[in-house]
Every structure is written in C-alpha cells, then in structure tokens.
Scaffold this active site. Structure first.
Site, mmCIF file in Angstrom:
data_model
loop_
_atom_site.group_PDB
_atom_site.id
_atom_site.type_symbol
_atom_site.label_atom_id
_atom_site.label_comp_id
_atom_site.label_asym_id
_atom_site.label_seq_id
_atom_site.Cartn_x
_atom_site.Cartn_y
_atom_site.Cartn_z
ATOM 1 N N LYS B 176 -11.086 42.962 -56.603
ATOM 2 C CA LYS B 176 -12.150 42.391 -55.927
ATOM 3 C C LYS B 176 -12.388 43.164 -54.760
ATOM 4 C CE LYS B 176 -13.397 38.843 -53.399
ATOM 5 N NZ LYS B 176 -13.514 39.000 -51.699
ATOM 6 N N GLY B 231 -5.226 40.620 -46.811
ATOM 7 C CA GLY B 231 -6.142 39.710 -46.064
ATOM 8 C C GLY B 231 -5.760 38.876 -45.262
ATOM 9 N N SER B 232 -6.422 37.886 -44.993
ATOM 10 C CA SER B 232 -6.189 36.890 -44.156
ATOM 11 C C SER B 232 -5.086 35.850 -44.542
ATOM 12 C CB SER B 232 -7.398 36.153 -43.686
ATOM 13 O OG SER B 232 -7.856 35.420 -44.619
ATOM 14 N N GLY B 235 -7.015 33.063 -46.621
ATOM 15 C CA GLY B 235 -7.506 33.554 -47.908
ATOM 16 C C GLY B 235 -6.393 33.880 -48.959
ATOM 17 N N GLY B 236 -5.464 34.505 -48.328
ATOM 18 C CA GLY B 236 -4.428 35.016 -48.913
ATOM 19 C C GLY B 236 -3.229 33.708 -49.511
ATOM 20 N N GLU B 255 -0.074 40.469 -48.350
ATOM 21 C CA GLU B 255 0.204 40.838 -46.847
ATOM 22 C C GLU B 255 -0.825 39.954 -46.289
ATOM 23 O OE1 GLU B 255 0.008 44.927 -45.839
ATOM 24 O OE2 GLU B 255 -0.707 44.387 -43.738
ATOM 25 N N CYS B 292 -3.439 45.922 -39.164
ATOM 26 C CA CYS B 292 -2.197 44.634 -39.535
ATOM 27 C C CYS B 292 -1.093 44.630 -38.352
ATOM 28 C CB CYS B 292 -2.257 44.804 -40.813
ATOM 29 S SG CYS B 292 -1.816 46.061 -41.622
ATOM 30 N N GLU B 402 -2.163 35.146 -35.205
ATOM 31 C CA GLU B 402 -2.879 36.607 -35.147
ATOM 32 C C GLU B 402 -4.415 36.292 -34.689
ATOM 33 O OE1 GLU B 402 -3.037 38.584 -39.071
ATOM 34 O OE2 GLU B 402 -3.558 40.513 -37.993
#
Lengths: 541, 541
Positions: B176, B231-232, B235-236, B255, B292, B402
């Site tokens: 994606k 990603g975030s 979303g993750g 992650e 990250c 974060e």
C-alpha cells in the site's frame, strides 16, 4: 478441546465453588476452592510481577526448574493419583506424562544454563563504518498467563511446557487451571511454589487461578505480558481477541484446534488397506481420541478394494477393505471415560449431529457404554461420507471441524479433483498425513506433499500423527486455528515466545549485563563481529 | 507519522484520484492514478498468490533481489528526483537512502543464498528412543501486505526492508503506497516488477495499491498472510485490529510510534550541559524531526547549571545552561518543509496544543517560516515543563505522546522520585537514552539502565537515538506502541517475520525439499542430530 465449567450444585453461594469431579462416575470428589475474583487475579499478577526481578538470576532459575522436576517426582504417586481421579486418563499414561513433564523442566534448565536462548550478538564499534558499539540479547517479556489444557493435566497444564519455558525465559507465571482437573492444578502449584522457595526464590514466581471469568481478567491485566493457551477454538479465539483488544496488545500463543487430515492414495488403499485401517483405528482412539493430533478426517479413494462404492447422490453399496479394517479394529477398542462431563456431552452431541447429516453413514456407532467402574464410558465411532459433499459450503462443513473424542470421518474421493476440492476447504492443522504405497515417490507424490504444506505445521508420511516426538526438529503448531502464532509450543524453541530482543548501544562494560561483556565472563554462545565467538578467524574482543 | 490522504479537488469524480503533491509549495505535481477499488485489491492479491510458487526457487529469488538493487541504482537519478519532489527530504539524504535500499536488497540476497534463515534441523530416526525421522525447515507464509512509511520513501516503502525481507522469505508482496509519495511508489513498483521479469519471475511478485480503504481491504483479504506496517499509532492500531479480527488472524508486524525518552543525569547536566544541548538539538531536528527515533522527551534535572529553577507550581525563573545550549543550537537550524500537508498541519497543531497546556514554556517557538523555494517550511521548537506535571493522568499526557516533526520537550525532574514517576507513565519505545557524566558507571547508573529496559528495544548511552546502524546486533522494535510484535524490522532478523516452521516426519528422501536431504546437496547450514553439521563429532548422516 477444553471444558470451561464444572458442575456446581445450585445452592452454592457466590463466589462459585470449584469442584473436582470423577469423570468415570460423575461424582463430585472434593471442593478445591472458589473461582478467583478480579481482586484475586490482580493480587496474583502483581505478586508475580514483583517476583520477576528475582528470576533475572539465571543460575537460580535453572535451579528452580530442576527443583520443580524433583518436587514433582518426589510426590509423583500423589500427583498421578489425583490427576487420574480427575481425568480418568489412567495411571500408566499419567506416570509417563509426569516423567515427560519432569524431563521438560530439566531440559529447560539446561537451556537456561547454556544461554544460547539469549541470542547474544556483539558488534564492536567500527569507526570506518561510523558504527557505534552494539550488543543485543533477549530479555524476558514479563508475567506470562498460561491456560492449562484439559487433555494433558501435567505436560500442558500447571507444570507443563508453557510454564517451564516461561520460567526458563525469566518470566513469572500465573496459570489458569483447567476446570477438568483443578485439584491437580492446585497440587502442582503448591509443589512448584515450594520448589521456588527451596532455591531461594519467592513462591510468587508461579500462582494458579480458577474460573472462566478469571481467565479473561488474567489476559486483560495490565501487567500480563504474554499468553500461552492450549484449548478449544471457541475459548482460545475469545481470549485471543481479548489480548488483541487490550490498550497494549500482547502476544497470544494459542493452540486451538486441529482436524489433522489424512490422505490415503489409491495405490496405498489398494495394497495396504488392512494395515492402514488398523493403524487408523489405533491412532484415532488413542487416549480416548483426546489428543490434539487425532486424525479426524481421512480422505480415502472411493471404490473397492480400498474404499467404498458410491453413487453421485451418496448412496453406498458395500464397505471396502479399508473401512472394514478400521471398523473391525476400532470395534475391539474398549470403551473409555472422557476427560470430563462437558467433553463427554460435546462428543456425544457432536457425533449425533454429524451422523444426522444427509449422506453420512455410521460405519461404527459411537455412544455410551458403561463399563466396570466407569458408568460414563463411551465407545468409539467411525463415520463415512462422499467427499463431494464436503467440497462446498453447507451443513457438511461440520465434518471439517474437530470433534474431540474417539471418532473419525472417512471421506471418499472419486478423483484428484474431489480430493483437491476438500483440501482447499480445510483450515490450518497441526499435522497433515499421507499414506503412500511402497513405491510412490514420484512427482505426483511430491506434488501432494507440496499441496499439504500450507495446511499444517507437520507433514507425516506413512505414519500417524499421534505421538509428538520431543526432538529439536519437531514443530508443534501450524496455520490458524492449529495455532495463533508461528511459534512451537513443544521443544526448545518454545522459550522464544516469552522473550524480546534489546540492543545496547555505547554502554560501558561495567553497565552491561554480564553476558554481553568483553571476555564473555559467563561463557554463553555469542556471535561477535559476524562470527560465532571462539571459532578460528574471530576478530579480537 | 503518516499522512493518509492527499488533497483532492472537489470536482473529482469517484474513484478518488491520487495526486503527487510538492510539500515545499503545496502544489499538485501530477495525478498518479486513482485509489484502488476492492476489485483492484482482490486482483493484486490473487495475482501475487499465484506468483508464490515461482518464488519458491531460492536462487531465482536471490537473483530478483540483486536485480531489484540494480534497477533502483540504474534509475537512481529519476527515483531520487521524484522522491525529493514529493517528500522534500532533499537529494543528498535520498541518494543515501537509495544506496541503503539497494544495500538491503543485496544483503537479503546473500541471506537467501546462505540458507541459514531456513533454520534446518534434522533428527534422524532413533529406534532406541522410538523416534521417527524428523526434519524441520522454515516455509514462507504467503502474500505479505506492506504499508509504506511516510518518512522513508525508499528504505521503508515500496522497495524497503519489509518488501526485501518478504521477497527474500519467498513471499509475494502487495504494497500500500504512502499518499505522501505515490509517484515514487508507483515508479519503484515498476522497477521491481521489471526486475522480476528480468530474472524470469512473474511481475506479480510485487504490486502496489493506493488509498486508505484499499489498505484495510488488503489486510482483510483472505489470501493476505501477514502485514508489515510503519506509520502512525492511530492508523497502525486500526489495521492491527483488522488483522486480529479476521476469521483467520494473521501476524501484524507494525512499527507505530515512539517518544524515545532521554534521561540526563544531574552529573551529566552539571558537567556537559553545552555538549548535551547541542547534541540534542542536532538529533531532534535531523531530517525535519521526522525520524521514528527522534528524541521527543528529555528528562533533565531541575536547577542550574544543567536545568532550570522551578517552583512547585511550575513557575520558571531563568533557563539553565543545557536549555540555553539546545535553544541556541536549534535556533540556528534552517527551517524545513515537512513530508506533506497533513504532517505539517499535525505538527503545527500538535505544538500549539502542547504549548497551551498550563506550566508549559515555549523556549524556542516552532512555527511557519517560509524560505526560498519552500513557502511551507517550518522552524523547530523546544518546550519545557516541570516533570511533576507528567506524573499523573491528565491533560499533560499529551506530552507523553509522539509529536512528529522538529520539536522536543524538556521535562525537569527535581529528584529521583519525580524521574521514576514519569518513567512509570511511559509507553513502549524504540529507544531509551541516558546521558551520563564521564565517571558515572556505578550501581545507580546500572539501576537506571535496568529501569529503562522494559521501556525500549534499544538502550543508548552517551549517544543519541537518531541513526539506526544496520548491524547484526541492532534491534529496531520495542514494546507497544513502538512495535506490535517482538520482531525487528531492520536487519537480517526481519526475514523471520514472514516464515513459519514445518516438520517433515518419515518423508522419503526423494520427496523432501532438497535442503533437507541427506548429504546436504544445497549446502545450507543445518543442525543434524543435535550438532551443527560438518563440525567434528557429528553423527553420520
């Protein structure tokens, strides 16, 4: 494959009592205690978490594992007697299981001593690459929740492989006892806690809790760091979902259920029908058919002599030689009590429901058969169905689900397309087995094996799936629902489920864990600068 | 740390177009295509699954990985130019990232050639133990869904580590693409598909899809076997939950996010305030603060010279030397565009929201600062807060999350109790860093390191977390939400995420995979009967 409640008398007050029940007779033997409350769970997990620091002492936890084996063996007669009274698995089987359980503890003690499980890797600083000093080792995850299995009161329960591997990893353990053998669980917990004290560790490195709700609370507890589960698809999936839905999801290593398909090739059926039939009967009835690797679906060629003549509608003419052999052999197997009342009820209902499906023939009728000393014993059953009925969605899907207990289903395939159609509909399995004829080892055979690999964690040729050898090359796991992770729950690799890597960058010698210091003061196996330490060609350091 | 939408003009019809946008100016550069429909996803995953058999050829997939590196390097100028135009990360950084990406492919090619990742274990039959012949090797899981990261358009995106490690394992990949750099993703997919064809593999071993909904459909697809995500947290976590809720749950290696706490000891602040302040500024502003492993929370002692005098209510007197140093150095860092419009908006809003909290001082004000060629550039910010305000649940919890972009928070602790109170409230991290003074290596220092181990996957002493060395001892991962599994996403170990073990019991030589046959015809590293094959003392076989 588990029972999640015990019979309770209606006048018992809250909290619900936990009973030990004799599955041979259905009699309540003893009241073991009460189901654990949320406060009990919280206390057990916090006490376990507080004991984690003591477990960081690697020699001491090796001593704990050996003491656990010693304590089990010292009280073996009592443990086996209680386990037999609660599980009806018999003294010989449980004596062997206790020996295996003690062996597991000692094997993990050796693994702890050896230190290879720490997977130590050291890369010294490299100024040419601009790389800092980096050292990596595995560290324990924290408190592990273990769910005891119904069918192994010892080897997969309170003192079982999950517990032994978690303690070996340095993780304290809280076990949710199985309701089918709560007294065994409580007794083993006492022995393990005494073993901890005997080597100077806090007894809270292991605790046992009881009750279905207690199990869910245990998985939800913020200090629970990972879960080991052996049981049913329904129960396991529910707990898997609880673990995944936590604010901080945790690893869930579950073994949930397995159909363990067997494929008999036409050549094998034609040449070895008697041998295969007798072997199958022995395998699916072993231990009352209560092994997670019981062969539950056997794909046999339609047509004599190996199979049975079929019409497209499923009407059967006469049994084939393989069918006759399995029915004859299974018919001679003594009736046996199952693990507990719920397991027995589920077995009888499951057989009934399957037999009622259109096109299913009951070659050997399973059912109740009271025997001396075991009024609740059951006899094994053999069902048969045209494979064509399994090739599409429908009520026959039930035959593709595990039915715990001594029953198996023969599905007759008329050609490779029917065989493939059934294989394509199978979920994941612990095992997939092929019975070949003596000279079948060409491309067709290789293709069949390749076809089975996506379906299982272990491929068996010309044997039976029952009997899980404890060997380094064993993998006990498989695609979902056989397992919820790619990890093995049997053997040395099981310790890896409770560990995570940590890298140390630029940490001075004095502050490193001793296993990571230059000179390797504790003598653990390590890779240093790309090579196994101590081999010729090693870089200085 | 990702942006999941691209600006679309309101008159665009369904399906939604996918735009490449210049983050320096906000201008739409090019229309890359449209968001993938459910039918597109189904086609891509099925085509990938059909290509899996071809990937089973191990030498050929090593060739694919090398060809992928070659193709990327051959078109490096174009790839870097497109990636820079979409990400504003700059040509030097992206040139280096491309080199690293090509290096990753070649490193995994060597891993494929070597074969150690198969983890072959052979136990010959032992009639004394009643043990059958057992041989185990890893097998690929199937189609892997990869989610490209916003902040690494190459090394953690279409041609990144997840893709390289999955292909190395023998798994086809559907990526994606990240909406921040869709043209880079599409271009790299074309190169990788051409690389496949160049070595005789089907191009469908890799495909790229676009769109937020497409991502969820990709995770839900029955033939998707595992997920790699960078990603975030939001979303993750959503995709993690989709993976866990499937009828057959699949491994989700994500992650998600990391605060990367830094602890400065009082002795370090007293003796190295200037050096630490300057180093911190360089680390948290590196790459626009879009790594990250950016240090997002720095625990510094209150009181001069290292920190800042505080009253219990949080009123501040004057800045300390460390604060002055970080503000001075960060103030000299050039304003920089962020990765995309959404990232920029989230950064500005995040800083605003944090600055508005009571007791938070804005030592250096982040904000918009148009520069030549980059009207959307932002300048870095430094916030300060008394650690006491972070010790309990409340609105200041926001400071423990974060904030992607060039901002960091200094939290002033007055004593060890305040330090511990903040550490106890932290989620999992990729890294945890300690700055010690030169002579701090006693029990207090060791205790502080032990305290940090539960918080992170990498412990850094006297360095900064930015800069992830690619070395065998590196672990890039950590407790949730830093990662959703215990696996590393950087380095050789990353291949293990896409494999599962299979045991072969009693399988004749001719039917075994060649890596498992006697005589080791392919020369892979193996353990045979308990010992590495080829070492003295090996059993025959």
């Amino acid at each position: 494959m588990t029972s999640d409640t015990v019979p309770v008398t209606t006048d018992d007050a809250f909290p619900a009592p936990v009973w030990s029940v004799d599955p041979r007779t259905g009699e309540h033997r003893a009241r073991v205690g009460v189901e654990s409350s949320p406060a009990d769970i919280d206390r057990a997990v916090r006490a376990a978490a507080a004991a984690a620091a003591a477990l960081a002492d690697r020699p001491r936890r090796a001593a704990l594992l050996r003491a656990a084996a010693d304590h089990l063996e010292r009280d073996a007669a009592q443990v086996v007697a209680v386990a037999d009274a609660e599980s009806a698995l018999g003294v010989p089987r449980l004596t062997g299981e206790l020996a295996r359980t003690a062996y597991q503890f000692r094997a993990f003690a050796e693994i702890v001593d050896d230190g290879a499980f720490l997977d130590v890797v050291i890369d010294h600083a490299d100024s040419a690459l601009g790389r800092p000093d980096l050292r990596r080792a595995n560290t324990p995850l924290g408190v592990v929740a273990v769910f005891a299995a119904g069918n192994f009161p010892l080897a997969f329960s309170v003192p079982g492989g999950d517990t032994a591997s978690a303690l070996a990893a340095g993780c304290p353990v809280v076990v949710k006892a199985h309701p089918g053998h709560p007294e065994t669980g409580a007794l083993c917990a006492r022995l393990l806690r005494a073993a901890a004290v005997s080597v100077g560790l806090p007894e809270d490195v292991l605790a046992v809790v009881h009750g279905f709700e207690a199990g869910a609370a245990l998985v939800r507890h913020p200090l629970t760091a990972a879960v080991g589960f052996t049981g049913s698809v329904r129960g396991g999936r529910a707990l898997h979902d609880v673990a995944a839905a936590r604010p901080r999801p945790i690893p869930f290593h579950g073994e949930l259920g397995s159909l363990n398909p067997v494929v008999v090739t036409p050549a094998a059926a034609a040449t070895m029908a008697d041998e295969i039939g007798a072997g199958l009967a022995a395998s699916f009835t072993l231990g009352g058919g209560q092994f997670c690797v019981k062969p539950g679906l056997v794909l046999v060629p339609a047509g004599d002599p190996g199979g049975v003549a079929e019409t497209p509608g499923g009407a059967r003419s006469k049994p084939g030689a393989l069918e006759e052999a399995v029915v004859e052999a299974a018919g001679r197997v003594a009736a046996t009590p199952l693990l507990d009342a719920r397991m027995r009820a589920a077995f009888l209902a499951g057989v009934r429901e399957r037999t009622a499906l259109p096109g299913v023939a009951e070659l050997l009728a399973a059912g109740e058969e009271p025997t001396a000393g075991a009024p609740l014993a059951v006899r094994p059953g053999v069902l048969a169905v045209p494979a064509a009925l399994l090739a599409e969605d429908g009520p026959h899907d039930l035959l593709l689900e595990e039915c715990f207990g001594p029953v198996t289903v023969l599905a007759h395939y008329r050609d490779q397309a029917e065989l493939e159609a059934v294989l394509a509909r199978l979920d994941g399995n612990l095992t997939a087995t092929v019975r070949f004829a003596a000279d079948e080892n060409g491309e067709d055979a290789a293709g069949l094996l390749r076809r089975l690999i996506p379906l299982a964690g272990r491929i068996v040729v010309d044997g039976w799936p029952t009997g899980v050898a404890v060997a380094p090359a064993m993998h006990h796991g498989g695609p979902y629902p056989a397992a919820t992770s790619v990890a093995t729950s049997v053997g040395a690799g099981a310790i890896g489920r409770w560990l995570r890597p940590v890298s140390y960058q630029g940490v001075p010698q004095e502050l490193l864990p001793p296993e990571l210091r230059d000179g390797n003061p504790l003598g653990v196996p390590r890779r240093v600068d790309g090579r196994p330490e101590g081999l010729p060609g090693e870089a200085p350091g």
